[in-house]
Design a protein around this motif. Sequence first.
Motif, PDB file in Angstrom:
ATOM      1  N   ALA A   2       0.839  -1.208   0.000  1.00  0.00           N
ATOM      2  CA  ALA A   2       0.000   0.000   0.000  1.00  0.00           C
ATOM      3  C   ALA A   2       0.870   1.252   0.000  1.00  0.00           C
ATOM      4  O   ALA A   2       0.568   2.241  -0.689  1.00  0.00           O
ATOM      5  CB  ALA A   2      -0.925  -0.007   1.216  1.00  0.00           C
ATOM      6  N   GLY A   3       1.968   1.215   0.764  1.00  0.00           N
ATOM      7  CA  GLY A   3       2.876   2.352   0.780  1.00  0.00           C
ATOM      8  C   GLY A   3       3.517   2.592  -0.578  1.00  0.00           C
ATOM      9  O   GLY A   3       3.694   3.741  -1.012  1.00  0.00           O
ATOM     10  N   LEU A   4       3.850   1.519  -1.272  1.00  0.00           N
ATOM     11  CA  LEU A   4       4.448   1.661  -2.612  1.00  0.00           C
ATOM     12  C   LEU A   4       3.436   2.172  -3.632  1.00  0.00           C
ATOM     13  O   LEU A   4       3.780   2.967  -4.522  1.00  0.00           O
ATOM     14  CB  LEU A   4       5.024   0.313  -3.067  1.00  0.00           C
ATOM     15  N   VAL A   5       2.177   1.732  -3.528  1.00  0.00           N
ATOM     16  CA  VAL A   5       1.127   2.275  -4.398  1.00  0.00           C
ATOM     17  C   VAL A   5       1.024   3.786  -4.174  1.00  0.00           C
ATOM     18  O   VAL A   5       0.948   4.578  -5.127  1.00  0.00           O
ATOM     19  CB  VAL A   5      -0.226   1.586  -4.137  1.00  0.00           C
ATOM     20  N   ALA A   6       1.046   4.191  -2.900  1.00  0.00           N
ATOM     21  CA  ALA A   6       0.971   5.614  -2.580  1.00  0.00           C
ATOM     22  C   ALA A   6       2.175   6.368  -3.148  1.00  0.00           C
ATOM     23  O   ALA A   6       2.038   7.455  -3.725  1.00  0.00           O
ATOM     24  CB  ALA A   6       0.897   5.800  -1.064  1.00  0.00           C
ATOM     25  N   LYS A   7       3.356   5.796  -2.985  1.00  0.00           N
ATOM     26  CA  LYS A   7       4.568   6.459  -3.481  1.00  0.00           C
ATOM     27  C   LYS A   7       4.503   6.657  -4.995  1.00  0.00           C
ATOM     28  O   LYS A   7       4.774   7.764  -5.507  1.00  0.00           O
ATOM     29  CB  LYS A   7       5.795   5.623  -3.114  1.00  0.00           C
ATOM     30  N   LYS A   8       4.153   5.612  -5.718  1.00  0.00           N
ATOM     31  CA  LYS A   8       4.104   5.718  -7.177  1.00  0.00           C
ATOM     32  C   LYS A   8       3.018   6.702  -7.621  1.00  0.00           C
ATOM     33  O   LYS A   8       3.188   7.417  -8.627  1.00  0.00           O
ATOM     34  CB  LYS A   8       3.851   4.332  -7.776  1.00  0.00           C
ATOM     35  N   ALA A   9       1.908   6.752  -6.868  1.00  0.00           N
ATOM     36  CA  ALA A   9       0.833   7.689  -7.212  1.00  0.00           C
ATOM     37  C   ALA A   9       1.266   9.132  -6.976  1.00  0.00           C
ATOM     38  O   ALA A   9       1.041  10.025  -7.820  1.00  0.00           O
ATOM     39  CB  ALA A   9      -0.417   7.365  -6.389  1.00  0.00           C
ATOM     40  N   VAL A  10       1.908   9.366  -5.828  1.00  0.00           N
ATOM     41  CA  VAL A  10       2.364  10.728  -5.514  1.00  0.00           C
ATOM     42  C   VAL A  10       3.408  11.192  -6.527  1.00  0.00           C
ATOM     43  O   VAL A  10       3.399  12.347  -6.990  1.00  0.00           O
ATOM     44  CB  VAL A  10       2.929  10.780  -4.076  1.00  0.00           C
ATOM     45  N   MET A  11       4.304  10.304  -6.919  1.00  0.00           N
ATOM     46  CA  MET A  11       5.349  10.665  -7.878  1.00  0.00           C
ATOM     47  C   MET A  11       4.776  10.984  -9.260  1.00  0.00           C
ATOM     48  O   MET A  11       5.404  11.680 -10.048  1.00  0.00           O
ATOM     49  CB  MET A  11       6.382   9.537  -7.965  1.00  0.00           C
ATOM     50  N   ARG A  12       3.553  10.484  -9.502  1.00  0.00           N
ATOM     51  CA  ARG A  12       2.884  10.818 -10.764  1.00  0.00           C
ATOM     52  C   ARG A  12       1.923  11.987 -10.621  1.00  0.00           C
ATOM     53  O   ARG A  12       1.153  12.287 -11.523  1.00  0.00           O
ATOM     54  CB  ARG A  12       2.142   9.584 -11.298  1.00  0.00           C
ATOM     55  N   GLY A  13       1.965  12.635  -9.453  1.00  0.00           N
ATOM     56  CA  GLY A  13       1.187  13.843  -9.261  1.00  0.00           C
ATOM     57  C   GLY A  13      -0.263  13.622  -8.909  1.00  0.00           C
ATOM     58  O   GLY A  13      -1.084  14.548  -9.009  1.00  0.00           O
ATOM     59  N   LEU A  14      -0.621  12.414  -8.458  1.00  0.00           N
ATOM     60  CA  LEU A  14      -2.012  12.138  -8.111  1.00  0.00           C
ATOM     61  C   LEU A  14      -2.313  12.541  -6.677  1.00  0.00           C
ATOM     62  O   LEU A  14      -1.425  12.612  -5.827  1.00  0.00           O
ATOM     63  CB  LEU A  14      -2.321  10.644  -8.293  1.00  0.00           C
ATOM     64  N   ARG A  15      -3.583  12.796  -6.408  1.00  0.00           N
ATOM     65  CA  ARG A  15      -4.021  13.074  -5.051  1.00  0.00           C
ATOM     66  C   ARG A  15      -5.419  12.508  -4.854  1.00  0.00           C
ATOM     67  O   ARG A  15      -6.107  12.157  -5.820  1.00  0.00           O
ATOM     68  CB  ARG A  15      -4.012  14.576  -4.763  1.00  0.00           C
ATOM     69  N   VAL A  16      -5.825  12.429  -3.601  1.00  0.00           N
ATOM     70  CA  VAL A  16      -7.135  11.877  -3.264  1.00  0.00           C
ATOM     71  C   VAL A  16      -8.164  13.002  -3.273  1.00  0.00           C
ATOM     72  O   VAL A  16      -7.913  14.076  -2.719  1.00  0.00           O
ATOM     73  CB  VAL A  16      -7.089  11.199  -1.872  1.00  0.00           C
ATOM     74  N   LYS A  40      10.469   3.291   8.605  1.00  0.00           N
ATOM     75  CA  LYS A  40      11.830   2.891   8.222  1.00  0.00           C
ATOM     76  C   LYS A  40      11.960   2.683   6.716  1.00  0.00           C
ATOM     77  O   LYS A  40      13.021   2.920   6.137  1.00  0.00           O
ATOM     78  CB  LYS A  40      12.234   1.615   8.969  1.00  0.00           C
ATOM     79  N   SER A  41      10.880   2.256   6.094  1.00  0.00           N
ATOM     80  CA  SER A  41      10.908   2.020   4.650  1.00  0.00           C
ATOM     81  C   SER A  41      10.858   3.307   3.846  1.00  0.00           C
ATOM     82  O   SER A  41      11.065   3.297   2.625  1.00  0.00           O
ATOM     83  CB  SER A  41       9.717   1.141   4.248  1.00  0.00           C
ATOM     84  N   GLY A  42      10.552   4.425   4.508  1.00  0.00           N
ATOM     85  CA  GLY A  42      10.424   5.699   3.824  1.00  0.00           C
ATOM     86  C   GLY A  42       9.113   5.894   3.098  1.00  0.00           C
ATOM     87  O   GLY A  42       8.950   6.841   2.323  1.00  0.00           O
ATOM     88  N   LEU A  43       8.141   5.017   3.374  1.00  0.00           N
ATOM     89  CA  LEU A  43       6.858   5.082   2.664  1.00  0.00           C
ATOM     90  C   LEU A  43       5.801   5.916   3.383  1.00  0.00           C
ATOM     91  O   LEU A  43       4.825   6.353   2.765  1.00  0.00           O
ATOM     92  CB  LEU A  43       6.315   3.664   2.444  1.00  0.00           C
ATOM     93  N   MET A  44       5.986   6.142   4.679  1.00  0.00           N
ATOM     94  CA  MET A  44       4.955   6.866   5.425  1.00  0.00           C
ATOM     95  C   MET A  44       4.681   8.257   4.859  1.00  0.00           C
ATOM     96  O   MET A  44       3.508   8.668   4.758  1.00  0.00           O
ATOM     97  CB  MET A  44       5.328   6.948   6.912  1.00  0.00           C
ATOM     98  N   PRO A  45       5.689   9.029   4.457  1.00  0.00           N
ATOM     99  CA  PRO A  45       5.391  10.354   3.895  1.00  0.00           C
ATOM    100  C   PRO A  45       4.479  10.301   2.665  1.00  0.00           C
ATOM    101  O   PRO A  45       3.677  11.214   2.439  1.00  0.00           O
ATOM    102  CB  PRO A  45       6.773  10.911   3.547  1.00  0.00           C
ATOM    103  N   TYR A  46       4.606   9.250   1.881  1.00  0.00           N
ATOM    104  CA  TYR A  46       3.764   9.139   0.679  1.00  0.00           C
ATOM    105  C   TYR A  46       2.313   8.793   1.047  1.00  0.00           C
ATOM    106  O   TYR A  46       1.376   9.322   0.448  1.00  0.00           O
ATOM    107  CB  TYR A  46       4.338   8.092  -0.275  1.00  0.00           C
ATOM    108  N   LEU A  47       2.153   7.920   2.039  1.00  0.00           N
ATOM    109  CA  LEU A  47       0.805   7.645   2.525  1.00  0.00           C
ATOM    110  C   LEU A  47       0.181   8.908   3.093  1.00  0.00           C
ATOM    111  O   LEU A  47      -0.996   9.216   2.854  1.00  0.00           O
ATOM    112  CB  LEU A  47       0.845   6.531   3.583  1.00  0.00           C
ATOM    113  N   GLN A  48       0.971   9.669   3.832  1.00  0.00           N
ATOM    114  CA  GLN A  48       0.462  10.906   4.424  1.00  0.00           C
ATOM    115  C   GLN A  48       0.152  11.953   3.356  1.00  0.00           C
ATOM    116  O   GLN A  48      -0.782  12.749   3.505  1.00  0.00           O
ATOM    117  CB  GLN A  48       1.467  11.443   5.438  1.00  0.00           C
ATOM    118  N   ALA A  49       0.909  11.938   2.271  1.00  0.00           N
ATOM    119  CA  ALA A  49       0.623  12.880   1.185  1.00  0.00           C
ATOM    120  C   ALA A  49      -0.757  12.629   0.582  1.00  0.00           C
ATOM    121  O   ALA A  49      -1.373  13.537   0.020  1.00  0.00           O
ATOM    122  CB  ALA A  49       1.695  12.767   0.108  1.00  0.00           C
TER     123      ALA A  49
END
Length: 881
Positions: free
Chosen positions: A436-450, A471-480
């Motif tokens: 789920a964190g990686l889905v969020a990261k890839k979405a944010v990097m493509r400029g998507l938002r909820v 630790k994985s660095g994914l939390m900021p993307y989920l929070q975005a």
Amino acid sequence: MLKSDYKKILETSKGKVVMYDITKLEKNGLANIKRLPYSIRVLVENMLRKLDGHIVTEEDVLDVANWKPTYDAPKEIPYHPARVIMQDYTGIPGIVDLAAMRDAVNEAGKNPSVINPLVPVDLIVDHSVQVDYFGSEDSLDKNVDCEYRRNGERYAVLKWAQKAFLNVRIVPPSSGICHQVNLEYLGKVIDTRQIDGETVAICDTLVGTDSHTPMINAIGVMGWGVGGIEAEAVMLGQPYYMPIPEVIGLKLTGTIAEGITGTDVILTITELLRKHKVVEKFVEAFGPGIKALKIPDRATISNMSPEFGATMTFFPVDAETLRYLRFTGRVEEADLVEKYTKANGLFYDDSVTPEYTKVVELDLSTIKPCVAGPARPQDRIILKDLPKVMDDYAGKGAEVPLTLQGENFTLKNGSVVIAAITSCTNTSNPFVMIGAGLVAKKAVMRGLRVPAYVKTSLAPGSKVVTDYLEKSGLMPYLQALRFHTAGFGCTTCIGNSGPLHPIIEKTVKDNKMSVAAVLSGNRNFEARIHANVRANFLASPMLVVAYALAGTVNINMDTDPIAFNPNDEPVYLKDIWPTSEEIWALVESSLSSDDYLKEYGRILEGDKFWAALSANQSEIFDWQKDSTYIRRPPFFEGFKPVPAPITDIRNARVIALLGDSVTTDHISPAGSIMPDYPAGQYLIAHGNAKDDFNSYGSRRGNHEVMMRGTFGNVRIKNKLVEPKEGGYTKYVPTGEEMFIYDASMKYIESGIPTVILGGKEYGTGSSRDWAAKGTKLLGIRAVIAESFERIHRSNLAGMGVLPLVFKNDQGWKNLGLDGSETFTIEGLPDVTPRCTIKVKAVKPDGKVTEFDTMCRLDTDIEIEYFKHGGILDFVLRKLMI
């Protein structure tokens, strides 16, 4: 048979321990242990170890050791679980019952401390936190603050219990979800106890006051959900009487394909096993496919046992079990588990297939991406078919343009207004959480938002989850994407989704929209997630993020773009979906044993709010007369040492005429309390503003609220008042429509007994003791249904309410019954297990319909409970002798 003949000394890293060797039964020619399902072998160990010639006899041991795939009639055994696990929604009422029992003992002039748990009890506070705040860094702190403001009085009861009772351990709020804590920390697989001066190794077994207790089956621990009243009896040292179960073998072959998640697997299994009618049966996994399933995937499967109706779904101990125990910090336990299970025939041997009642096969490689809904977890939907399902369910409906937070959008049927990563079912699985964190990261990097209208939340079942996401660095993307941590508890999965934005809620209600929730939970029954969200879909955490981005379920994820980036370019699911290799690389680099040791090393400490709670230290609880949370229940008022004789039911009226799949969410809702319903009116009359109502689940320590809330789901459909939905009925003598609670009180005042007529799968869902307690307090003497879900039937029996099943494939519809009749049920003083009971229904015009029912008091002990007016009355009388 001498129990001492089966003792064996086992050398372990902890020293010598005593074990009871079930393989010796085979050596002595008394049973063929190798042919038994592994779950039955655990029962054999329990019977052999507890053999005393009185409660557990030689016959009991041999009956289980010579297990049969099918039984013509139930064969009852006295099973002794090693421990009990509770959550606060069911646990606090249990503590309240024990306190009331102490009052009854004290008033009888005896020592109240006779009421005390004799087996260890763990109570994890996880059901009360709500998502009032979301989408910001302070969401967690604010939600916890709200939780304590609302529930401080309830939590003080737990602090009292911790001091007043022995063998009670409380895991404070904001620590995790009970089943995930059980899996990652409490579960021992093999435990040791001091018995008669010896250190004895025992199979770790338990019952829990939550239907998803079977999650622990993933590591070879026998456990399942029971009603609170049954759990209380076990706590007080009573055996759990049960029929020897049938065991369905779930043969797994193949491996999971790329892109498929554990959630897809379990939604497929849920549909499959529900079709095979495994209600009240054990399911046991075997076959080459289980080697490919890591413990979190197995846990996801076992967790969903109630959704396909099984008592539990058992995975025998194997190498993966040992690896998981060591990885989660239970190194010494793993050594004991390995030595014990290999010495006692409990370690999985794939060269020998046990005998099963029936085998159901599933090739894991055939599983496709899916969700389930819109109102039942067994209704699986292939991902591409979701738009059609939603359209068939709701149609087009109104489309309303709105502006929220400066964003313009159109709200319509299928719009996702809740997207929740929640529940122990999936948050215990690092693969789908990192995914789920990686889905969020890839979405944010493509400029998507909820979209602004989507209420997002992340509620892990363990603090280990947030550790590895950070630790994985994914939390900021989920929070975005506004998936900030909102709480460590069940939240949306139990119905604590919190309020929608007032503009959204008003638009949905005014236009009667069927908007949607997408959650990674295990339940999606009507009005469970939110009273105004009609369509609810279970999905993996990865898909929760995807549907949050899309803002609608009316999308073919295979071919339609999820959204458009700032350059108006389409972004598809395949563009943001990570590979298994990507996910596993991050899981392995971000998660370690140290995370489990750190978090569980301090789990009992609690936070500043917990430390600030005070509680009196006394044997007798100090009831507060003005409390609207905790009231002394009426079950033991005027308690007499000898029960009143059972009487027949004569000229009873129907209080509810119900269809199929009526759930315990319908009977005893856990979510919001409506201000115009009897429970809401009671709270208002006692000085509570609507914002302070909290939830039905949190009010279960007050019988006045709960009996008013029984059958109070806003979506329940009582045929006596159709097409009206909600907790209404017809008071048949006058034809007046009113709330079920109000009609029940009128019937009680008039001395008229009441009954319920139901359809198939009556009582599906959570193991809610209040679904049975409320039924009893409303004066309902019997429930006649086409079939019952296991736990609710048992709960009704445990409260002295008679469960009856129509025979000969009949039901109230084909018998021509409409609820206008009076019902007479005779022969109750002489009732026996599963006997035939005749029922006579008389219509207003004098027409008589007689039909046969099966008494679903299944065992001799349930007959005793019924004659005593319930299991707790039976136990109390026994303890006071």
